[in-house]
Motif scaffolding. Structure first.
Motif, PDB file in Angstrom:
ATOM      1  N   SER A  41       0.840  -1.203   0.000  1.00  0.00           N
ATOM      2  CA  SER A  41       0.000   0.000   0.000  1.00  0.00           C
ATOM      3  C   SER A  41       0.873   1.250   0.000  1.00  0.00           C
ATOM      4  CB  SER A  41      -0.940   0.020   1.205  1.00  0.00           C
ATOM      5  OG  SER A  41      -1.807  -1.084   1.157  1.00  0.00           O
ATOM      6  N   HIS A  91      -7.038  -0.182   0.664  1.00  0.00           N
ATOM      7  CA  HIS A  91      -7.374  -1.277  -0.250  1.00  0.00           C
ATOM      8  C   HIS A  91      -8.687  -1.948   0.113  1.00  0.00           C
ATOM      9  CE1 HIS A  91      -6.053  -3.677   3.009  1.00  0.00           C
ATOM     10  NE2 HIS A  91      -4.871  -4.040   2.570  1.00  0.00           N
ATOM     11  N   ALA A 160      -5.388  -7.281   3.603  1.00  0.00           N
ATOM     12  CA  ALA A 160      -5.589  -8.190   2.479  1.00  0.00           C
ATOM     13  C   ALA A 160      -4.957  -9.543   2.773  1.00  0.00           C
ATOM     14  CB  ALA A 160      -4.980  -7.575   1.228  1.00  0.00           C
ATOM     15  N   SER A 161      -3.789  -9.527   3.403  1.00  0.00           N
ATOM     16  CA  SER A 161      -3.113 -10.783   3.716  1.00  0.00           C
ATOM     17  C   SER A 161      -3.910 -11.600   4.731  1.00  0.00           C
ATOM     18  CB  SER A 161      -1.706 -10.503   4.247  1.00  0.00           C
ATOM     19  OG  SER A 161      -1.725  -9.407   5.132  1.00  0.00           O
ATOM     20  N   THR A 184       2.761  -5.696   5.600  1.00  0.00           N
ATOM     21  CA  THR A 184       3.477  -6.880   5.119  1.00  0.00           C
ATOM     22  C   THR A 184       4.965  -6.595   4.888  1.00  0.00           C
ATOM     23  OG1 THR A 184       2.515  -6.405   2.959  1.00  0.00           O
ATOM     24  CG2 THR A 184       1.565  -8.233   4.200  1.00  0.00           C
TER      25      THR A 184
HETATM   26  N1  ASP Z   1      -1.453  -3.629   2.131  1.00  0.00           N
HETATM   27  C1  ASP Z   1      -0.803  -4.069   3.338  1.00  0.00           C
HETATM   28  C2  ASP Z   1       0.559  -3.434   3.470  1.00  0.00           C
HETATM   29  O1  ASP Z   1       0.873  -2.557   2.696  1.00  0.00           O
HETATM   30  C3  ASP Z   1      -0.679  -5.522   3.399  1.00  0.00           C
HETATM   31  C4  ASP Z   1      -1.985  -6.238   3.481  1.00  0.00           C
HETATM   32  O2  ASP Z   1      -3.038  -5.641   3.456  1.00  0.00           O
HETATM   33  O3  ASP Z   1      -1.925  -7.437   3.598  1.00  0.00           O
HETATM   34  O4  ASP Z   1       1.312  -3.805   4.320  1.00  0.00           O
END
Ligand code: ASP
Length: 325
Positions: A41, A91, A160-161, A184
């Protein structure tokens, strides 16, 4: 693009005679990213900030307000002064948090102005370098024999993960041990170091690590295979037996509710210009991302999409019985 042109374009889109655009933006604009620096992100926001600089005629700053799967940064923007200077890049978690969190301090999408979709960002399932499994079938066997001892990294509930990890456990009918991080980026460091076993990660950050052979890759999480050299021998999880497995991440741009219509129109005009920037397109496509170009780049189309995603994922999450306080 000069300021007058931008003002005219903004007013034409908003159908408004307000004059606020004559002064907007007269200071730097901040993009709040609700995850750690260096993560997918954050990278997307930094590329966007660069591409927005020209159409806005101002510096665009990225501010990482992290924690609780993206909900802390989102709450900050929901409560910010609605003047167009504090925006959110978020997201799919925007649409899933209402079902995952029992107490969420903001409403989706009501407490935000949708400014337009940015991109679609596919994910892949990756593993620590020391894993013996050479493909998904072998990984599946390893998970079956290690069950709950398998560590699955994520960026917090609602990331999202996390969402992808939930779907993965439910598709395998196996519980694993979730390990939450503030994004992440720090999770990737631990995966490479072997402290955690597996993670669903967006192609944005996973592809360079796969190319560098720092992690193992076991499958794409979208229905469509990614047309990238790094993934040419990697089938999707759906092709590997988890039929219809489909977690597709997307990012959008938001302002607090109550931002004046002419400012929204100007920001949308600037976003459209940024998404046509050849440098941005080149960088995103090299990582398997698709820069948005359809009617979801429109504020109304983006809002409709967020509502549809919220409805779709609320059902999936409720069926999985997953929630946080
Ligand atoms: N988008 C998240 C990040 O930038 C990771 C995720 O949502 O899994 O760390």
């Amino acid at each position: 693009m000069n300021r007058l042109w931008r003002c005219v374009a903004g007013l034409a889109l908003a159908g408004s005679a307000a004059l606020a655009c004559a002064d907007f933006p007269d200071k730097p604009v901040t993009l709040v990213v609700p995850f750690a620096a260096g993560g997918p992100s954050d990278k997307i926001a930094r590329d966007l900030a660069e591409a927005l600089r020209k159409p806005l005629g101002q510096t665009v700053i990225v501010d990482n307000t992290v924690g609780a799967g993206g909900t802390i940064g989102s709450a900050r923007v929901a409560r910010a002064t609605p003047d167009g200077y504090t925006l959110l890049v978020h997201h799919i978690g925007m649409a899933t948090a209402p079902a995952l969190y029992r107490k969420l301090s903001y409403k989706v999408p009501d407490d935000f102005e949708t400014l337009g979709l940015i991109n679609e960002a596919p994910s892949v399932l990756i593993g620590k370098p020391g894993l013996a499994a050479g493909n998904f079938a072998e990984l599946r066997q390893w998970i079956a024999s290690n069950g709950g001892k398998v560590n699955l990294a994520n960026a917090g509930i609602g990331s999202a993960s996390h969402l992808c990890g939930l779907m993965f456990q439910s598709a395998l009918k196996t519980d694993m041990t979730p390990v939450p991080y503030k994004g992440t980026a720090p999770a990737m460091t631990d995966l490479i170091g072997g402290q955690v076993d597996l993670m669903c990660e967006q192609a944005t950050n996973a592809v360079p690590q796969i190319e560098g052979k720092k992690v193992k890759v076991y499958g794409g999480t979208s229905l469509q295979k990614l047309p990238l050299a790094a993934l040419k021998d990697t089938p999707t999880l759906s092709e590997s037996g988890l039929k219809d497995f489909n977690v597709q991440v997307w990012h959008g741009l938001y302002a607090p509710r109550g931002t004046p219509p002419d400012v929204i129109a100007m920001l949308n005009t600037a976003l459209r210009a940024a998404l046509k920037d050849p440098e941005l397109i080149k960088r995103e496509e090299a990582l398997g991302l698709t820069v948005a170009s359809d009617d979801r780049v429109d504020p109304a189309g983006h809002r409709k999409f967020v509502e549809a995603e919220k409805a779709r994922w609320s059902k999936v999450i409720k069926d999985a019985g997953e929630y946080a306080d």
